[in-house]
Design a protein around this motif. Structure first.
Motif, PDB file in Angstrom:
ATOM      1  N   ASN A 410       0.832  -1.205   0.000  1.00 59.63           N
ATOM      2  CA  ASN A 410       0.000   0.000   0.000  1.00 59.63           C
ATOM      3  C   ASN A 410       0.869   1.260   0.000  1.00 59.63           C
ATOM      4  O   ASN A 410       0.586   2.232  -0.736  1.00 59.63           O
ATOM      5  CB  ASN A 410      -0.919  -0.022   1.221  1.00 59.63           C
ATOM      6  CG  ASN A 410      -1.858   1.163   1.251  1.00 59.63           C
ATOM      7  OD1 ASN A 410      -2.606   1.416   0.311  1.00 59.63           O
ATOM      8  ND2 ASN A 410      -1.816   1.916   2.343  1.00 59.63           N
ATOM      9  N   ARG A 413       2.497   1.580  -3.448  1.00 58.31           N
ATOM     10  CA  ARG A 413       1.541   2.033  -4.455  1.00 58.31           C
ATOM     11  C   ARG A 413       1.189   3.509  -4.267  1.00 58.31           C
ATOM     12  O   ARG A 413       1.116   4.285  -5.227  1.00 58.31           O
ATOM     13  CB  ARG A 413       0.279   1.192  -4.383  1.00 58.31           C
ATOM     14  CG  ARG A 413      -0.821   1.591  -5.361  1.00 58.31           C
ATOM     15  CD  ARG A 413      -1.971   0.615  -5.287  1.00 58.31           C
ATOM     16  NE  ARG A 413      -2.433   0.446  -3.925  1.00 58.31           N
ATOM     17  CZ  ARG A 413      -3.286   1.301  -3.333  1.00 58.31           C
ATOM     18  NH1 ARG A 413      -3.707   2.380  -3.980  1.00 58.31           N
ATOM     19  NH2 ARG A 413      -3.679   1.076  -2.107  1.00 58.31           N
ATOM     20  N   THR A 414       0.988   3.928  -3.021  1.00 56.09           N
ATOM     21  CA  THR A 414       0.641   5.320  -2.747  1.00 56.09           C
ATOM     22  C   THR A 414       1.773   6.265  -3.146  1.00 56.09           C
ATOM     23  O   THR A 414       1.546   7.328  -3.757  1.00 56.09           O
ATOM     24  CB  THR A 414       0.310   5.496  -1.251  1.00 56.09           C
ATOM     25  OG1 THR A 414      -0.734   4.592  -0.899  1.00 56.09           O
ATOM     26  CG2 THR A 414      -0.131   6.923  -0.966  1.00 56.09           C
ATOM     27  N   GLU A 417       1.860   6.532  -6.943  1.00 60.47           N
ATOM     28  CA  GLU A 417       0.804   7.391  -7.465  1.00 60.47           C
ATOM     29  C   GLU A 417       1.129   8.862  -7.232  1.00 60.47           C
ATOM     30  O   GLU A 417       0.895   9.706  -8.111  1.00 60.47           O
ATOM     31  CB  GLU A 417      -0.523   7.030  -6.817  1.00 60.47           C
ATOM     32  CG  GLU A 417      -1.050   5.659  -7.222  1.00 60.47           C
ATOM     33  CD  GLU A 417      -2.315   5.294  -6.479  1.00 60.47           C
ATOM     34  OE1 GLU A 417      -2.720   6.074  -5.561  1.00 60.47           O
ATOM     35  OE2 GLU A 417      -2.904   4.232  -6.777  1.00 60.47           O
ATOM     36  N   LYS A 418       1.639   9.190  -6.067  1.00 55.75           N
ATOM     37  CA  LYS A 418       1.998  10.589  -5.786  1.00 55.75           C
ATOM     38  C   LYS A 418       3.117  11.051  -6.699  1.00 55.75           C
ATOM     39  O   LYS A 418       3.123  12.212  -7.166  1.00 55.75           O
ATOM     40  CB  LYS A 418       2.416  10.732  -4.307  1.00 55.75           C
ATOM     41  CG  LYS A 418       1.274  10.534  -3.320  1.00 55.75           C
ATOM     42  CD  LYS A 418       0.230  11.643  -3.459  1.00 55.75           C
ATOM     43  CE  LYS A 418      -0.874  11.504  -2.414  1.00 55.75           C
ATOM     44  NZ  LYS A 418      -1.898  12.570  -2.563  1.00 55.75           N
TER      45      LYS A 418
END
Length: 426
Positions: A410, A413-414, A417-418
């Protein structure tokens, strides 16, 4: 709260690593200090009072020994229950205390009350406290391998040499002997000869008892030398018993051999100890003291047995009948193997799916620290490391791995994305 904690951890990485290292070191110390056993100790906090009065029926034992003890041991502080059991020649009283009571405080209280209760018992009947062990304290059994040696000689060797040596091992409460014959002098009296010489049974018993004794005299001086007078009367062989004088009959001393025969025999046995159907053996049961580390006690007993074996007669060796340390070591190896397998599996999974070695490193650091915290809590709450607790840790490792993978994926992935949003904005 969680957001602030995460923010603090990210801004103070050195502090987090230092706390993790301290927890890991504390966990290693707890592993070394925490008692290790194979079986969880679920026995009650109890003190056992044992009383022996051989030759009496269970009814007599119940009325004259067990009942007076149970009646007078009631009223001891923090006692939950008192149970009594009577059998042929023996009485057992179990005093069960509250779980938070210190076992040695409880034994002291029981001993104080026994000093008063003993006045109500028959003459020469002395109650004793059982060993300060628990219901799972039988951690090691052994027997003697002595081909050709008489069972009575083996039992004498066990009782008067091996047992005393092993009882000096730290953490051992008692070494209980089993098997063989306890040697004793047996007097087989002839009633007709006793009637002819007018000798009673009590006279024979008192004569044997008084003659099996040393007596002390006084000191006298002669020719500038001091001499101490003693009477040496301890029985050493069958002939010494035969020559004991009981009384005079027509100015002639009546000896034990005149009214019966003497033989060397074994005490009454209530059972035998057999090794896999190959015959009787003699050995002992090592009882561990309350709260000790079973693995360390067994290791110390084995080291002591190597020293004791040097003094045994030629051809006599020790054989292990039951060794709980094997189960303990297998349980520890199971946890170690599970931990290593999980760490390898997690590393492979994270590297395959994320291609990021730092993410795998996070989980590899997390696993040993989590296990260390588990042992810290075991030590803090006074719970031993046994099959149940080690199995719980082994199962928890899988949960920790799952949580670690989810959190790392998680976070990865976060962050990705940022980073994509920042690249698109630029």
């Amino acid at each position: 709260m969680v957001k602030k904690l995460i923010t603090f951890s990210l801004k103070n990485r050195f502090v987090v690593l230092l706390i993790s290292a301290c927890l890991f070191g504390w966990g290693i110390y707890s592993v070394q200090q925490n008692p290790i056993d194979a079986i969880p100790d679920l026995s009650e906090n109890q003190v056992i009072v044992f009383t022996e009065w051989m030759g009496r029926s269970p009814q007599v034992i119940e009325s004259q020994v067990t009942y007076p003890l149970v009646s007078n041991l009631q009223g001891i502080p923090k006692v939950k229950n008192i149970r009594g059991a009577s059998m042929f020649g023996m009485s057992f009283v179990y005093i069960v205390f509250e779980d938070d009571v210190d076992i040695y405080w409880a034994r002291t209280r029981v001993l104080e009350r026994l000093n008063y209760a003993q006045r109500l018992l028959p003459q020469n009947v002395v109650p004793t406290l059982g060993p300060d062990g628990t219901g799972v304290g039988h951690v090691f059994w052994y027997h003697l391998d002595a081909n050709g040696m008489d069972l009575g000689e083996q039992r004498a060797l066990q009782d008067w040499y091996v047992k005393f040596a092993l009882q000096t091992v730290p953490g051992v409460a008692e070494v209980a002997s089993f098997g063989g014959f306890e040697k004793q002098y047996q007097l087989v009296l002839d009633p007709l000869k006793m009637q002819y010489y007018n000798v009673s049974m009590m006279e024979v018993m008192n004569a044997v008892k008084t003659n099996n004794n040393d007596v002390g005299g006084r000191k006298f001086e002669m020719s500038n030398m001091s001499y101490i007078v003693r009477g040496l009367g301890y029985i050493k062989n069958i002939k010494d018993v035969e020559d004991i004088a009981i009384k005079n009959y027509n100015s002639v001393p009546v000896k034990v051999k005149d009214i019966g025969s003497i033989q060397m025999g074994g005490d009454l046995r209530l059972g035998i100890f057999d090794e896999n159907g190959n015959g009787e053996v003699v050995g002992g049961i090592v009882v561990m003291r309350y709260g000790e580390n079973a693995d360390k006690v067994i290791t110390a007993v084995k080291e002591k047995m190597k020293e004791v074996e040097k003094g045994l007669p030629e051809g006599v060796t020790f054989k292990t009948s039951y060794d709980r340390s094997e189960l303990i070591e297998k349980a520890i190896e199971s946890v170690k193997g599970t931990l290593i397998e999980e760490m390898i599996a997690v590393s492979i999974i994270v590297l395959l799916f994320l291609f990021h070695w730092r993410s795998a490193l996070i989980i590899l650091i997390q696993l040993p620290i989590s296990v260390s915290i588990g042992f810290i809590l075991l030590e803090a709450f006074g719970i031993s490391s046994n099959i149940m607790s080690l199995t719980g840790i082994a199962l928890a490792i899988g949960v920790v791995v799952d949580d670690g993978i989810v959190m790392v994926e998680n976070a990865y992935r976060t962050i990705s994305e940022k980073q994509e949003e920042m690249d698109n904005n630029q």
